[in-house]
Design a protein around this motif. Structure first.
Motif, short mmCIF file in Angstrom:
data_model
loop_
_atom_site.label_atom_id
_atom_site.label_comp_id
_atom_site.label_asym_id
_atom_site.label_seq_id
_atom_site.Cartn_x
_atom_site.Cartn_y
_atom_site.Cartn_z
N TRP A 82 0.91 -1.14 -0.22
CA TRP A 82 -0.14 -0.05 0.13
C TRP A 82 0.87 1.36 0.04
N ALA A 83 1.87 1.53 0.84
CA ALA A 83 2.71 2.36 1.01
C ALA A 83 3.66 2.68 -0.36
N LEU A 84 3.95 1.64 -0.97
CA LEU A 84 4.77 1.74 -2.23
C LEU A 84 3.81 2.36 -3.40
N GLU A 85 2.68 1.83 -3.48
CA GLU A 85 1.63 2.46 -4.42
C GLU A 85 1.61 3.98 -4.17
N VAL A 86 1.34 4.46 -3.02
CA VAL A 86 1.37 5.95 -2.65
C VAL A 86 2.64 6.47 -3.22
N LEU A 87 3.80 5.93 -2.86
CA LEU A 87 5.06 6.58 -3.16
C LEU A 87 5.06 6.62 -4.54
N ARG A 88 4.80 5.66 -5.58
CA ARG A 88 4.61 5.46 -6.91
C ARG A 88 4.05 6.93 -7.40
N ILE A 90 3.31 9.55 -6.06
CA ILE A 90 4.14 10.97 -5.67
C ILE A 90 5.27 11.26 -6.68
N ILE A 91 6.01 9.91 -6.88
CA ILE A 91 7.43 10.28 -7.77
C ILE A 91 6.61 10.45 -9.00
N ARG A 92 5.51 9.84 -9.63
CA ARG A 92 5.02 10.04 -11.06
C ARG A 92 4.67 11.46 -11.31
N GLU A 93 4.16 12.50 -10.19
CA GLU A 93 4.05 13.45 -10.51
C GLU A 93 5.13 14.70 -10.12
N ALA A 94 5.99 14.03 -9.17
CA ALA A 94 7.18 14.88 -9.11
C ALA A 94 8.29 15.19 -10.16
N LYS A 95 8.51 13.74 -10.73
CA LYS A 95 9.65 13.48 -11.61
C LYS A 95 9.81 14.63 -12.77
N PRO A 96 8.42 14.89 -13.55
CA PRO A 96 8.65 15.77 -14.61
C PRO A 96 9.06 17.05 -14.31
N HIS A 97 8.91 17.52 -12.81
CA HIS A 97 9.15 18.83 -12.21
C HIS A 97 10.57 18.80 -11.62
N ASP A 98 11.49 17.78 -11.89
CA ASP A 98 12.58 17.78 -11.25
C ASP A 98 12.66 17.83 -9.82
N ILE A 99 11.67 17.44 -9.18
CA ILE A 99 11.47 17.51 -7.58
C ILE A 99 11.95 16.16 -7.04
N ASN A 100 12.57 15.99 -6.01
CA ASN A 100 12.98 14.65 -5.44
C ASN A 100 12.04 14.48 -4.40
N VAL A 101 12.01 13.03 -4.05
CA VAL A 101 11.03 12.73 -2.92
C VAL A 101 11.79 12.35 -1.91
N MET A 102 11.64 12.36 -0.48
CA MET A 102 12.27 12.03 0.73
C MET A 102 11.26 11.25 1.46
N VAL A 103 11.30 10.00 1.96
CA VAL A 103 10.44 9.26 2.83
C VAL A 103 11.03 9.06 4.02
N THR A 298 -12.50 -6.35 -5.37
CA THR A 298 -12.15 -5.27 -4.46
C THR A 298 -12.64 -3.97 -4.70
N VAL A 299 -12.46 -3.19 -3.97
CA VAL A 299 -12.95 -1.81 -4.10
C VAL A 299 -11.73 -1.14 -4.62
N ARG A 300 -11.84 -0.46 -5.73
CA ARG A 300 -10.35 0.25 -6.00
C ARG A 300 -10.48 1.64 -5.57
N GLN A 301 -9.56 1.78 -4.56
CA GLN A 301 -9.22 2.98 -4.16
C GLN A 301 -8.22 3.50 -4.88
N PRO A 302 -8.17 5.00 -5.89
CA PRO A 302 -7.15 5.35 -6.47
C PRO A 302 -5.89 5.56 -6.05
N LEU A 303 -4.94 5.06 -5.38
CA LEU A 303 -3.90 5.29 -4.59
C LEU A 303 -2.97 6.10 -5.13
N GLN A 304 -2.48 5.65 -6.27
CA GLN A 304 -1.50 6.74 -7.14
C GLN A 304 -1.96 7.85 -7.53
#
Length: 348
Positions: A82-88, A90-103, A298-304
């Motif tokens: 679940w946590a990995l899906e969330v991180l994916r 965030i990275i998907r949106e941040a990467k095109p803006h050259d923004i790093n992600v810290m966990v 399952t019920v799809r919660q659009p995590l990404q």
């Protein structure tokens, strides 16, 4: 560090920290500590100084070299898919803006560890995403004072009116999961919730109860087990619901896909077949749900998508775009092989 030289207020006038000290009656050193988020002053002093700062229009200046092109994400833990899906997301949106992600792993589901709050002030990211967390007024004020926007992801309680937040429509998710089981002829439907203090957990339970009420079926406490959104929690909840063979539910709504995995294991140990003897439905639609045996309905919660939205809110805030403060994304039903129509003999 924050400069003690004159700063310009929003109206262009100069504001000195010495003026703030005179107005509040506190020393320049105390004012400086409040500005820098230090913990060795009283909360009364901090609030008084912050009040005068806001009234004067004082805006803290952050050195361009200090402001990092980083979004910080704080989880209770980072041990689940679940946590990995969330991180994916965030990275998907941040990467095109050259923004790093810290966990960071910190605190619990309701609140990050205080040391992390102080650390983020020092690190000066462009923003923070808090998974499940809520903040105290003091911590919220520290973020606001340093112009660090934050988004509460899947808030554990009702977020403050001015907080940015992203969540799924958990209530409707509970409704559609339960309606699906009802349409298959199930009437004795168990549910394994998440922790009672969490908003998303209560909303899914309320949706379950509402769907039952539509068919004139009252909620039964003996069919409700509290879990913790983990696989062990789902296992324990399922054992409690299934151990009495004469009063077993014919279907279980697990409050998360991870809990559904626990239901599968409990059913295996009790020699209960899924879906022939027990229909199971989860919540989230994590990647492994489609590969469970049988594949999990399952019920799809659009995590990404939720995570990408949270990152976009941070970016839009830093770029001074107008944003919606509270975002709720739709949930949907994904029907696979773990649910089937109840045999007529069992429906009598």
């Amino acid at each position: 560090m924050t400069s003690t030289e004159p700063h310009r207020a929003n109206d262009g006038t100069k504001v000195k920290l010495s003026d703030i000290a005179k107005q509040t009656g506190y020393s320049l050193a105390t004012v400086s500590k409040a500005l820098n988020g230090k913990g060795d002053i009283s909360e009364t002093a901090r609030q008084a100084i912050d009040k005068v700062l806001k009234e004067s229009g004082y805006v803290r200046r952050v050195s361009p070299t200090r402001r990092q092109r980083t979004i910080e994400v704080v989880f209770k833990d980072f041990e689940t898919i679940w946590a990995l899906e969330v991180l994916r997301g965030i990275i998907r949106e941040a990467k095109p803006h050259d923004i790093n992600v810290m966990v960071a792993e910190s605190g619990d589901r309701q609140h990050p560890d205080p040391s992390w709050i102080e650390g983020i002030i020092e690190r000066q990211p462009i923003g923070a995403i808090l998974v499940f967390s809520n903040l105290t007024d003091r911590e919220r004020g520290m973020f606001q004072s340093y112009n660090i926007p934050f988004v509460v992801f899947d808030p554990s309680g009702n977020p403050a009116l001015d907080d940015l937040s992203v969540q799924a429509d958990n209530w409707m998710g509970g409704v559609i999961a339960t309606r699906h089981l009802l349409e298959l002829g199930h009437k004795r439907i168990g549910i394994i919730t998440g922790p009672d203090e969490m908003l998303c957990s209560r909303a899914r339970l309320d949706g379950y109860s509402a769907a039952l009420a539509e068919r004139g079926i009252p909620s039964s406490p003996e069919l409700i087990a509290e879990g913790d959104f983990t696989t062990p929690g789902g296992y324990e909840g399922a054992k409690a619901l299934l151990e009495d063979e004469r009063n077993r539910p014919t279907a279980i709504f697990a409050g998360s896909d991870l809990q559904a995995m626990g239901v599968y294991e409990a059913a295996r140990q009790l020699k209960i077949r899924i879906p022939e003897d027990l229909s199971v439905i989860g919540f989230d639609d994590i990647q492994t749900a489609a590969y469970m045996g049988p594949a999990l309905t399952t019920v799809r919660q659009p995590l990404q998508d939720m995570a990408s939205t949270a990152a976009r809110m941070i970016i839009d805030t830093t770029e001074r775009r107008k944003i919606q403060k509270r975002v709720i994304l739709s949930t949907s039903l994904v029907v696979r092989d773990s649910t089937q129509r109840l045999a007529r003999a069992k429906d009598q």
